[in-house]
Design an enzyme around this catalytic site. Structure first.
Site, PDB file in Angstrom:
ATOM      1  N   ARG A  29       0.816  -1.219   0.000  1.00 16.50           N
ATOM      2  CA  ARG A  29       0.000   0.000   0.000  1.00 16.50           C
ATOM      3  C   ARG A  29       0.851   1.272   0.000  1.00 16.50           C
ATOM      4  O   ARG A  29       0.484   2.283   0.611  1.00 16.50           O
ATOM      5  CB  ARG A  29      -0.952   0.027   1.213  1.00 16.50           C
ATOM      6  N   ARG A  33      -3.465   7.089   0.944  1.00 13.80           N
ATOM      7  CA  ARG A  33      -3.937   8.320   1.583  1.00 13.80           C
ATOM      8  C   ARG A  33      -2.949   8.987   2.528  1.00 13.80           C
ATOM      9  O   ARG A  33      -3.156  10.129   2.915  1.00 13.80           O
ATOM     10  CB  ARG A  33      -5.243   8.034   2.327  1.00 13.80           C
ATOM     11  N   ARG A  42      -6.759  11.743  -5.854  1.00 13.87           N
ATOM     12  CA  ARG A  42      -7.972  11.040  -5.411  1.00 13.87           C
ATOM     13  C   ARG A  42      -9.178  11.988  -5.410  1.00 13.87           C
ATOM     14  O   ARG A  42     -10.289  11.602  -5.761  1.00 13.87           O
ATOM     15  CB  ARG A  42      -7.708  10.468  -4.014  1.00 13.87           C
ATOM     16  N   ASP A  79      -7.254  -2.423  -7.069  1.00 13.82           N
ATOM     17  CA  ASP A  79      -7.753  -2.990  -5.824  1.00 13.82           C
ATOM     18  C   ASP A  79      -8.128  -4.441  -6.069  1.00 13.82           C
ATOM     19  O   ASP A  79      -8.453  -4.821  -7.199  1.00 13.82           O
ATOM     20  CB  ASP A  79      -8.973  -2.218  -5.310  1.00 13.82           C
ATOM     21  N   TYR A 155     -15.378 -11.050   0.718  1.00 12.28           N
ATOM     22  CA  TYR A 155     -16.075  -9.791   0.399  1.00 12.28           C
ATOM     23  C   TYR A 155     -17.319 -10.054  -0.437  1.00 12.28           C
ATOM     24  O   TYR A 155     -18.349  -9.393  -0.274  1.00 12.28           O
ATOM     25  CB  TYR A 155     -15.132  -8.822  -0.326  1.00 12.28           C
TER      26      TYR A 155
HETATM   27  O1  CP3 Z   1      -0.155  -1.476  -2.482  1.00 12.19           O
HETATM   28  C1  CP3 Z   1      -0.490  -0.552  -3.267  1.00 12.19           C
HETATM   29  O2  CP3 Z   1      -0.041   0.609  -3.201  1.00 12.19           O
HETATM   30  C2  CP3 Z   1      -1.406  -0.912  -4.441  1.00 12.19           C
HETATM   31  C3  CP3 Z   1      -2.799  -0.686  -4.273  1.00 12.19           C
HETATM   32  C4  CP3 Z   1      -3.685  -1.546  -3.396  1.00 12.19           C
HETATM   33  C5  CP3 Z   1      -4.879  -1.031  -2.845  1.00 12.19           C
HETATM   34  N1  CP3 Z   1      -5.564  -2.044  -2.245  1.00 12.19           N
HETATM   35  C6  CP3 Z   1      -5.294   0.370  -2.946  1.00 12.19           C
HETATM   36  C7  CP3 Z   1      -6.354   0.872  -2.062  1.00 12.19           C
HETATM   37  C8  CP3 Z   1      -3.632  -2.912  -3.052  1.00 12.19           C
HETATM   38  C9  CP3 Z   1      -2.547  -3.929  -3.336  1.00 12.19           C
HETATM   39  C10 CP3 Z   1      -4.830  -3.206  -2.320  1.00 12.19           C
HETATM   40  C11 CP3 Z   1      -5.167  -4.550  -1.826  1.00 12.19           C
HETATM   41  C12 CP3 Z   1      -6.394  -4.758  -1.027  1.00 12.19           C
HETATM   42  N2  CP3 Z   1      -7.612  -4.138  -1.159  1.00 12.19           N
HETATM   43  C13 CP3 Z   1      -6.521  -5.743  -0.013  1.00 12.19           C
HETATM   44  C14 CP3 Z   1      -5.447  -6.735   0.404  1.00 12.19           C
HETATM   45  C15 CP3 Z   1      -4.393  -6.141   1.251  1.00 12.19           C
HETATM   46  C16 CP3 Z   1      -4.862  -5.741   2.641  1.00 12.19           C
HETATM   47  O3  CP3 Z   1      -4.744  -4.546   2.934  1.00 12.19           O
HETATM   48  O4  CP3 Z   1      -5.294  -6.606   3.404  1.00 12.19           O
HETATM   49  C17 CP3 Z   1      -7.845  -5.658   0.485  1.00 12.19           C
HETATM   50  C18 CP3 Z   1      -8.433  -6.519   1.595  1.00 12.19           C
HETATM   51  C19 CP3 Z   1      -8.522  -4.651  -0.257  1.00 12.19           C
HETATM   52  C20 CP3 Z   1      -9.971  -4.247  -0.161  1.00 12.19           C
HETATM   53  C21 CP3 Z   1     -10.080  -2.829   0.235  1.00 12.19           C
HETATM   54  N3  CP3 Z   1      -9.767  -1.765  -0.595  1.00 12.19           N
HETATM   55  C22 CP3 Z   1     -10.424  -2.296   1.508  1.00 12.19           C
HETATM   56  C23 CP3 Z   1     -10.870  -3.109   2.719  1.00 12.19           C
HETATM   57  C24 CP3 Z   1     -10.291  -0.906   1.415  1.00 12.19           C
HETATM   58  C25 CP3 Z   1     -10.451   0.090   2.526  1.00 12.19           C
HETATM   59  C26 CP3 Z   1     -11.637   0.936   2.421  1.00 12.19           C
HETATM   60  C27 CP3 Z   1     -11.369   2.276   3.076  1.00 12.19           C
HETATM   61  O5  CP3 Z   1     -12.025   3.232   2.662  1.00 12.19           O
HETATM   62  O6  CP3 Z   1     -10.496   2.371   3.951  1.00 12.19           O
HETATM   63  C28 CP3 Z   1      -9.884  -0.596   0.084  1.00 12.19           C
HETATM   64  C29 CP3 Z   1      -9.664   0.744  -0.496  1.00 12.19           C
HETATM   65  C30 CP3 Z   1      -8.303   1.068  -0.964  1.00 12.19           C
HETATM   66  N4  CP3 Z   1      -7.541   0.244  -1.738  1.00 12.19           N
HETATM   67  C31 CP3 Z   1      -7.596   2.301  -0.772  1.00 12.19           C
HETATM   68  C32 CP3 Z   1      -6.385   2.183  -1.455  1.00 12.19           C
HETATM   69  C33 CP3 Z   1      -5.317   3.236  -1.600  1.00 12.19           C
HETATM   70  C34 CP3 Z   1      -8.115   3.521  -0.013  1.00 12.19           C
HETATM   71  C35 CP3 Z   1      -9.328   4.064  -0.706  1.00 12.19           C
HETATM   72  C36 CP3 Z   1      -9.317   5.563  -0.985  1.00 12.19           C
HETATM   73  O7  CP3 Z   1      -8.300   6.148  -1.405  1.00 12.19           O
HETATM   74  O8  CP3 Z   1     -10.391   6.133  -0.799  1.00 12.19           O
END
Ligand code: CP3
Length: 349
Positions: A29, A33, A42, A79, A155
């Site tokens: 990640r 943010r 974003r 994602d 999910y």
């Molecule tokens: O690593 C990186 O920089 C690449 C991008 C990446 C994202 N998500 C971007 C993201 C990767 C590899 C993921 C994987 C991901 N997504 C996982 C597996 C890894 C882990 O953290 O366990 C999971 C379970 C998800 C599903 C997901 N996506 C969730 C639960 C959320 C959080 C929701 C929230 O609002 O907090 C996301 C959103 C997400 N994915 C964000 C980012 C940067 C934040 C959303 C935003 O910017 O509004």
């Protein structure tokens, strides 16, 4: 088709089993943010998924952490939930609430999902991979990724994030034939998705199984190890030479069976894994990656330095990639990431 990796890329050398001092470094990640420049891109997108499906914006946010920190690998910005979205199960991200999907609880809902048009809907993601291939520095490797079938299925069945995975486990334990059909669909879809990422320029693959650690041993074998092994076998057969990193987060001692039975080239260690054990039992078989507590990077200072040094001194004698034990947290000060990277880079063994 051959996919010979560039010998000048330290990250790919580590995945081949070579030790390096200092080891290569990237952070799960790493785009996100905690970076003000991410928040600004974003804010221009029409929601989070729109950002994932906008090649220009997704390329830009992938590159942002590379510019600041010069990581050894870039990870495609996308994602894990674009896979259900592209299968026809619309995904929404609500501000502050996490992902929302209309849940799959029966055969009719499962049958409504389709691989028809799946790759077409993901075309913007492949376009991002193509752009990144030419945009990243020559010594930087490009990582493609997907969620592993078990974690994506949680999910899809819960319809959101979960604490106890009651609905998913009820299906896996109580209606295993139905759940197997969902997993089989995800193995096919995820395989197609990863092969296409490789064909557009991804040089290594990471499979995120964030909720692997919630299953008992025999169910772990069915829903974590078996689908992962099928995906690894497909990549090894169809695109030989592309390394795969597995991340069965929370799997504890089951990391060993995961390493021995899936065929992955590397494992990403969560924060709870004892490093002495991982070096003794896992590192003779695969490259290790991990496992700094993301909260250490929020904390910073001497505690961060000591935690970085401890990981390096235990793991870096063998094949190792410096990383976190889970994704970077939103409250992480960007300066602490800079301090971490400098510390890793200065390591002399
Ligand atoms: O690593 C990186 O920089 C690449 C991008 C990446 C994202 N998500 C971007 C993201 C990767 C590899 C993921 C994987 C991901 N997504 C996982 C597996 C890894 C882990 O953290 O366990 C999971 C379970 C998800 C599903 C997901 N996506 C969730 C639960 C959320 C959080 C929701 C929230 O609002 O907090 C996301 C959103 C997400 N994915 C964000 C980012 C940067 C934040 C959303 C935003 O910017 O509004």
């Amino acid at each position: 088709m051959t996919h010979a990796s560039n010998p000048a890329k330290p990250f790919l050398q580590s995945l081949k089993g070579n030790a390096a001092i200092p080891p290569p470094c990237w952070l799960m990640r790493q785009a996100g943010r905690y970076l003000p420049e991410y928040r600004s891109v974003r804010a221009q997108a029409n929601g989070f998924l729109d950002l994932c499906y906008s090649p220009e914006k997704a390329t830009e946010v992938t590159l942002q952490p590379l510019r600041r920190y010069g990581f050894d690998a870039a990870i495609l910005f996308s994602d894990i939930l674009v896979v259900p979205d592209a299968l026809g199960q619309a995904v929404r991200f609500q501000e502050g609430e996490g992902p929302k999907l209309s849940p799959i609880r029966n055969a009719a809902q499962l049958d409504a999902l389709t691989l028809d048009g799946f790759q077409d809907r993901l075309r913007p993601v492949f376009e991002t991979v193509s752009r990144l291939k030419t945009a990243i520095p020559t010594a930087t490797a490009l990582i493609g990724f997907a969620g592993a079938p078990w974690t994506v299925a949680t999910y899809m069945v819960e319809g959101s994030g979960s604490k106890d995975f009651l609905e998913t486990k009820a299906m896996a334990y109580g209606r295993p034939a139905l759940f197997q059909r969902l997993i089989d669909l995800l193995v096919s879809a995820t395989g197609d998705y990863l092969i296409a990422q490789i064909d557009h320029g991804a040089e290594a693959i990471q499979l995120f199984d964030s909720w692997a650690g919630t299953l008992p041993e025999d169910e772990f074998a069915k829903w974590v190890i078996a689908p992962t092994r099928r995906l690894v076998e497909r990549i090894k057969t169809e695109r030989p030479g592309i390394p795969v990193i597995g991340f069965p987060r929370g799997a504890g001692a089951l990391y060993q069976a995961f390493v021995e039975q899936t065929g992955v080239d590397a494992v990403s260690l969560d924060t709870g894994i004892p490093l002495g054990w991982a070096v003794e039992v896992l590192q003779p078989k695969v490259t290790l990656q991990g496992n700094l507590d993301p909260v250490m990077v929020v904390t910073g200072g001497p505690a961060l330095d000591a935690a970085v040094d401890r990981i390096l001194s235990i793991c870096a004698k063998g094949p190792f990639i410096f990383n976190l034990g889970h994704g970077i947290l939103q409250t992480t000060p960007p300066d602490h990431v800079a301090r971490l990277v400098e510390r890793v880079r200065a390591w002399k063994g």
